[in-house]
Design a protein around this motif. Structure first.
Motif, PDB file in Angstrom:
ATOM      1  N   LYS A  35      21.480  -4.267  -9.340  1.00 10.72           N
ATOM      2  CA  LYS A  35      20.849  -3.158 -10.034  1.00 10.72           C
ATOM      3  C   LYS A  35      20.788  -1.940  -9.115  1.00 10.72           C
ATOM      4  CE  LYS A  35      17.220  -3.074 -13.510  1.00 10.72           C
ATOM      5  NZ  LYS A  35      16.136  -3.907 -14.037  1.00 10.72           N
ATOM      6  N   GLU A  36      20.983  -0.759  -9.676  1.00 10.81           N
ATOM      7  CA  GLU A  36      20.788   0.433  -8.855  1.00 10.81           C
ATOM      8  C   GLU A  36      19.292   0.658  -8.756  1.00 10.81           C
ATOM      9  OE1 GLU A  36      22.779   2.593 -12.339  1.00 10.81           O
ATOM     10  OE2 GLU A  36      22.325   0.487 -12.100  1.00 10.81           O
ATOM     11  N   ASN A  37      18.838   0.994  -7.580  1.00 13.52           N
ATOM     12  CA  ASN A  37      17.402   1.144  -7.409  1.00 13.52           C
ATOM     13  C   ASN A  37      17.124   1.899  -6.131  1.00 13.52           C
ATOM     14  OD1 ASN A  37      14.673   0.936  -7.159  1.00 13.52           O
ATOM     15  ND2 ASN A  37      14.626  -1.035  -8.195  1.00 13.52           N
ATOM     16  N   ASP A  38      16.735   3.142  -6.312  1.00 12.64           N
ATOM     17  CA  ASP A  38      16.562   4.013  -5.162  1.00 12.64           C
ATOM     18  C   ASP A  38      15.328   3.687  -4.346  1.00 12.64           C
ATOM     19  OD1 ASP A  38      18.817   5.306  -5.888  1.00 12.64           O
ATOM     20  OD2 ASP A  38      17.781   6.786  -7.125  1.00 12.64           O
ATOM     21  N   ASN A  39      14.283   3.280  -5.026  1.00 10.54           N
ATOM     22  CA  ASN A  39      13.017   3.167  -4.301  1.00 10.54           C
ATOM     23  C   ASN A  39      12.714   1.760  -3.801  1.00 10.54           C
ATOM     24  OD1 ASN A  39      12.782   2.163  -6.788  1.00 10.54           O
ATOM     25  ND2 ASN A  39      11.020   3.404  -7.393  1.00 10.54           N
ATOM     26  N   LEU A  40      13.761   0.939  -3.717  1.00 14.33           N
ATOM     27  CA  LEU A  40      13.539  -0.398  -3.191  1.00 14.33           C
ATOM     28  C   LEU A  40      13.123  -0.332  -1.722  1.00 14.33           C
ATOM     29  CD1 LEU A  40      16.366  -2.595  -4.718  1.00 14.33           C
ATOM     30  CD2 LEU A  40      13.919  -2.641  -5.197  1.00 14.33           C
ATOM     31  N   MET A  41      13.706   0.605  -0.986  1.00 14.57           N
ATOM     32  CA  MET A  41      13.394   0.716   0.434  1.00 14.57           C
ATOM     33  C   MET A  41      11.932   1.109   0.639  1.00 14.57           C
ATOM     34  SD  MET A  41      14.623   0.162   3.294  1.00 14.57           S
ATOM     35  CE  MET A  41      16.379   0.311   3.559  1.00 14.57           C
ATOM     36  N   GLU A  42      11.459   2.025  -0.207  1.00 16.81           N
ATOM     37  CA  GLU A  42      10.044   2.411  -0.111  1.00 16.81           C
ATOM     38  C   GLU A  42       9.154   1.189  -0.315  1.00 16.81           C
ATOM     39  OE1 GLU A  42       8.275   4.876   1.321  1.00 16.81           O
ATOM     40  OE2 GLU A  42      10.396   5.397   1.458  1.00 16.81           O
ATOM     41  N   ALA A  43       9.535   0.370  -1.322  1.00 21.90           N
ATOM     42  CA  ALA A  43       8.760  -0.825  -1.616  1.00 21.90           C
ATOM     43  C   ALA A  43       8.756  -1.765  -0.413  1.00 21.90           C
ATOM     44  CB  ALA A  43       9.325  -1.533  -2.838  1.00 21.90           C
ATOM     45  N   LYS A  44       9.918  -1.868   0.247  1.00 20.55           N
ATOM     46  CA  LYS A  44      10.019  -2.726   1.424  1.00 20.55           C
ATOM     47  C   LYS A  44       9.070  -2.251   2.518  1.00 20.55           C
ATOM     48  CE  LYS A  44      11.699  -6.088   3.793  1.00 20.55           C
ATOM     49  NZ  LYS A  44      11.565  -7.473   3.346  1.00 20.55           N
ATOM     50  N   LYS A  45       9.066  -0.949   2.739  1.00 16.95           N
ATOM     51  CA  LYS A  45       8.168  -0.400   3.759  1.00 16.95           C
ATOM     52  C   LYS A  45       6.724  -0.750   3.446  1.00 16.95           C
ATOM     53  CE  LYS A  45      10.651   3.703   5.235  1.00 16.95           C
ATOM     54  NZ  LYS A  45      10.757   5.148   5.032  1.00 16.95           N
ATOM     55  N   GLU A  46       6.362  -0.533   2.199  1.00 19.21           N
ATOM     56  CA  GLU A  46       4.979  -0.832   1.809  1.00 19.21           C
ATOM     57  C   GLU A  46       4.638  -2.289   2.030  1.00 19.21           C
ATOM     58  OE1 GLU A  46       3.136   0.300  -1.915  1.00 19.21           O
ATOM     59  OE2 GLU A  46       4.311   2.153  -1.844  1.00 19.21           O
ATOM     60  N   GLU A  47       5.589  -3.136   1.696  1.00 18.88           N
ATOM     61  CA  GLU A  47       5.356  -4.567   1.882  1.00 18.88           C
ATOM     62  C   GLU A  47       5.091  -4.873   3.355  1.00 18.88           C
ATOM     63  OE1 GLU A  47       8.836  -7.121   1.275  1.00 18.88           O
ATOM     64  OE2 GLU A  47       7.864  -8.306   2.845  1.00 18.88           O
ATOM     65  N   LEU A  48       5.936  -4.312   4.213  1.00 19.90           N
ATOM     66  CA  LEU A  48       5.790  -4.586   5.640  1.00 19.90           C
ATOM     67  C   LEU A  48       4.459  -4.052   6.166  1.00 19.90           C
ATOM     68  CD1 LEU A  48       9.416  -3.831   6.897  1.00 19.90           C
ATOM     69  CD2 LEU A  48       8.351  -6.056   6.541  1.00 19.90           C
ATOM     70  N   VAL A  49       4.108  -2.830   5.746  1.00 25.92           N
ATOM     71  CA  VAL A  49       2.840  -2.262   6.201  1.00 25.92           C
ATOM     72  C   VAL A  49       1.684  -3.155   5.742  1.00 25.92           C
ATOM     73  CG1 VAL A  49       1.241  -0.337   5.878  1.00 25.92           C
ATOM     74  CG2 VAL A  49       3.648   0.112   6.323  1.00 25.92           C
ATOM     75  N   GLY A  50       1.774  -3.634   4.512  1.00 22.51           N
ATOM     76  CA  GLY A  50       0.736  -4.524   3.995  1.00 22.51           C
ATOM     77  C   GLY A  50       0.597  -5.774   4.846  1.00 22.51           C
ATOM     78  N   ARG A  51       1.755  -6.322   5.228  1.00 23.63           N
ATOM     79  CA  ARG A  51       1.701  -7.549   6.032  1.00 23.63           C
ATOM     80  C   ARG A  51       1.154  -7.279   7.424  1.00 23.63           C
ATOM     81  NH1 ARG A  51       7.655  -9.528   5.178  1.00 23.63           N
ATOM     82  NH2 ARG A  51       7.212 -10.741   7.067  1.00 23.63           N
ATOM     83  N   LEU A  52       1.505  -6.128   7.985  1.00 22.81           N
ATOM     84  CA  LEU A  52       0.945  -5.764   9.290  1.00 22.81           C
ATOM     85  C   LEU A  52      -0.578  -5.684   9.202  1.00 22.81           C
ATOM     86  CD1 LEU A  52       3.449  -2.952  10.401  1.00 22.81           C
ATOM     87  CD2 LEU A  52       3.196  -5.204  11.446  1.00 22.81           C
ATOM     88  N   CYS A  53      -1.073  -5.064   8.144  1.00 19.65           N
ATOM     89  CA  CYS A  53      -2.519  -4.902   8.001  1.00 19.65           C
ATOM     90  C   CYS A  53      -3.237  -6.232   7.871  1.00 19.65           C
ATOM     91  CB  CYS A  53      -2.828  -4.012   6.794  1.00 19.65           C
ATOM     92  SG  CYS A  53      -2.554  -2.281   7.170  1.00 19.65           S
ATOM     93  N   GLU A  54      -2.602  -7.163   7.170  1.00 20.23           N
ATOM     94  CA  GLU A  54      -3.187  -8.500   7.057  1.00 20.23           C
ATOM     95  C   GLU A  54      -3.483  -9.070   8.432  1.00 20.23           C
ATOM     96  OE1 GLU A  54      -4.092 -10.561   4.445  1.00 20.23           O
ATOM     97  OE2 GLU A  54      -3.990  -8.571   3.514  1.00 20.23           O
ATOM     98  N   ILE A  55      -2.510  -8.900   9.321  1.00 14.95           N
ATOM     99  CA  ILE A  55      -2.644  -9.461  10.666  1.00 14.95           C
ATOM    100  C   ILE A  55      -3.708  -8.712  11.464  1.00 14.95           C
ATOM    101  CG2 ILE A  55      -1.419  -9.835  12.844  1.00 14.95           C
ATOM    102  CD1 ILE A  55       1.117 -10.234  11.197  1.00 14.95           C
ATOM    103  N   LEU A  56      -3.719  -7.397  11.301  1.00 18.27           N
ATOM    104  CA  LEU A  56      -4.726  -6.607  12.008  1.00 18.27           C
ATOM    105  C   LEU A  56      -6.126  -7.012  11.558  1.00 18.27           C
ATOM    106  CD1 LEU A  56      -3.007  -3.097  11.854  1.00 18.27           C
ATOM    107  CD2 LEU A  56      -3.141  -4.666  13.812  1.00 18.27           C
ATOM    108  N   LYS A  57      -6.243  -7.265  10.258  1.00 10.59           N
ATOM    109  CA  LYS A  57      -7.536  -7.673   9.713  1.00 10.59           C
ATOM    110  C   LYS A  57      -7.954  -9.018  10.288  1.00 10.59           C
ATOM    111  CE  LYS A  57      -7.912  -8.767   5.334  1.00 10.59           C
ATOM    112  NZ  LYS A  57      -7.742  -8.534   3.884  1.00 10.59           N
ATOM    113  N   GLU A  58      -6.982  -9.909  10.376  1.00  9.47           N
ATOM    114  CA  GLU A  58      -7.276 -11.230  10.939  1.00  9.47           C
ATOM    115  C   GLU A  58      -7.778 -11.091  12.370  1.00  9.47           C
ATOM    116  OE1 GLU A  58      -4.118 -14.025  10.265  1.00  9.47           O
ATOM    117  OE2 GLU A  58      -4.892 -15.391  11.806  1.00  9.47           O
ATOM    118  N   GLY A  59      -7.126 -10.188  13.098  1.00  5.91           N
ATOM    119  CA  GLY A  59      -7.551  -9.955  14.474  1.00  5.91           C
ATOM    120  C   GLY A  59      -8.981  -9.437  14.524  1.00  5.91           C
ATOM    121  N   ARG A  60      -9.295  -8.517  13.623  1.00  8.54           N
ATOM    122  CA  ARG A  60     -10.633  -7.931  13.618  1.00  8.54           C
ATOM    123  C   ARG A  60     -11.705  -9.000  13.429  1.00  8.54           C
ATOM    124  NH1 ARG A  60      -9.446  -3.240  10.406  1.00  8.54           N
ATOM    125  NH2 ARG A  60     -10.400  -4.326   8.688  1.00  8.54           N
TER     126      ARG A  60
END
Lengths: 128, 128, 128, 128
Positions: D76-101
């Motif tokens: 499928k053509e999809n321009d904003n897949l990369m944006e979604a990927k970034k968001e996913e990664l940022v979300g996962r990073l935050c999960e870990i930061l929260k765990e650390g907190r």
DNA sequence: GTGGTCTAGACCACA
DNA sequence: GTGGTCTAGACCACA
């Protein structure tokens, strides 16, 4: 009593998931209530467990159920499911109105005729 | 120019029959006008002739075409097709309204929301 | 009070071991302190004793507990567990950063966005 | 060459869909490019066609593919897949930061250590 | 040949 | 017992 119509071209798993979706939306199945187990429902409906599995997976994906390994499937609490249902229906109505417009049929004409027919159907008890 | 959208999940034969149905209902194709031959249309649309065959068969079944052996397919005369289309659409609208009623959603609410949304869609030019 | 969330897709035994791991790392459970017995904890949490057994086995495997036959389970002394936890978290962060790099996403971009989002989440109290 | 690791506890269908998702996001598979057929890929990877089916269904659900009956699966053509990927990664990073907190580890400490380690890993070429 | 659905039956993790 | 994954193999619609 069974939600499956083998004459219906829609896949069995979809008929099943649709059926339970309705029960949940209508509040007949309450939040956190346990669903029948995959195997027991398969026996009851005379299908393969895989088919039930797929129906449940569909419901889980759509946010109607959650599964707990080793324990079973449960109805998810979800306040805004009804709002989503309304939106879905409105969207489908608009699709039809748009189709009519392509044939030069006025939106108002369709809506008033539909309102009229719906009123008549209602008094008839529309069993269909 | 081609009525086929390969991204569309609907079968190709259905997209084609739908397309010609519209042309006929709108009067762009006149009664007794000859349809393109199965083979030529297949070439034009880049599809398998079987697929065109099936689209034409569907149109014939629905009363939009008639086939003459050895000569081709022709548009059927049909004064009341537009009335039939309206009725079909109204029927489909009512189905949805009925479905809403099963969830306790008022007919009026759905209709007014749909009218509103349809108006908005229209100004947007709704290309979808 | 109970660490178990039945809506959570993670296995119950894992939720339990995770919970106690946290208590130990935070120092709420001190070295050589006795853990609740398998049976009593099973009763308290309303689970199958097998499940508690498995959670404790997991904790023992990871070096948080030691079992004494006939006496029970005890918290292991562990000075450098916190350091290990930090390293684990840093390692997991790097995994994600690496994954991003494979898609051509800059490490700095991810880190700054994460820092930003983490700050926002924190003020929200992030109950999730 | 094969994306399947039988040692990996993740389901095979998920490993496959993940693999192709990556190829699409990286642009190695272009929009409207045809995917290998279900059956041919099954042979190539030595799995059952059902398993490939499921992997493709997953990719379709997530918006990476579209299926056309009788023709195949396409990217499928999809321009904003990369944006979604970034968001996913940022979300996962935050999960870990929260765990650390939760263990009293500062967000900044984790981030700076991760940045440092990521830089080192990068120069090493991190093959893992 | 292409995808989609379904069954029968096995095997695994979890409770 | 509970759900989840996988295989082998059949059958259907569509192109």
């Amino acid at each position: 009593m069974t939600p499956i119509d083998y004459q219906n071209p829609r896949p069995i798993y979809e008929q099943i998931s649709e059926y339970y979706k309705t029960l949940i939306l209508k509040g007949i199945l309450q939040p956190d209530e346990q669903m029948p187990s995959v195997r027991s429902l398969a026996v009851e409906l005379g299908t393969n467990p895989n088919t039930i599995q797929r129906a449940y997976a569909e419901l889980e994906r759509q946010g109607f159920l959650y599964a707990v390994k080793g324990r079973g499937n449960f109805v998810k609490e979800n306040d805004n499911l009804m709002e989503a249902k309304k939106e879905e229906l409105v969207g489908r109505l608009c699709e039809i109105l748009k189709e009519g417009r392509e044939f030069g049929i006025k939106v108002d004409e369709l809506l008033s005729k539909a309102a009229e027919k719906a009123a008549i159907d209602k008094t008839k008890g529309d069993k269909a």
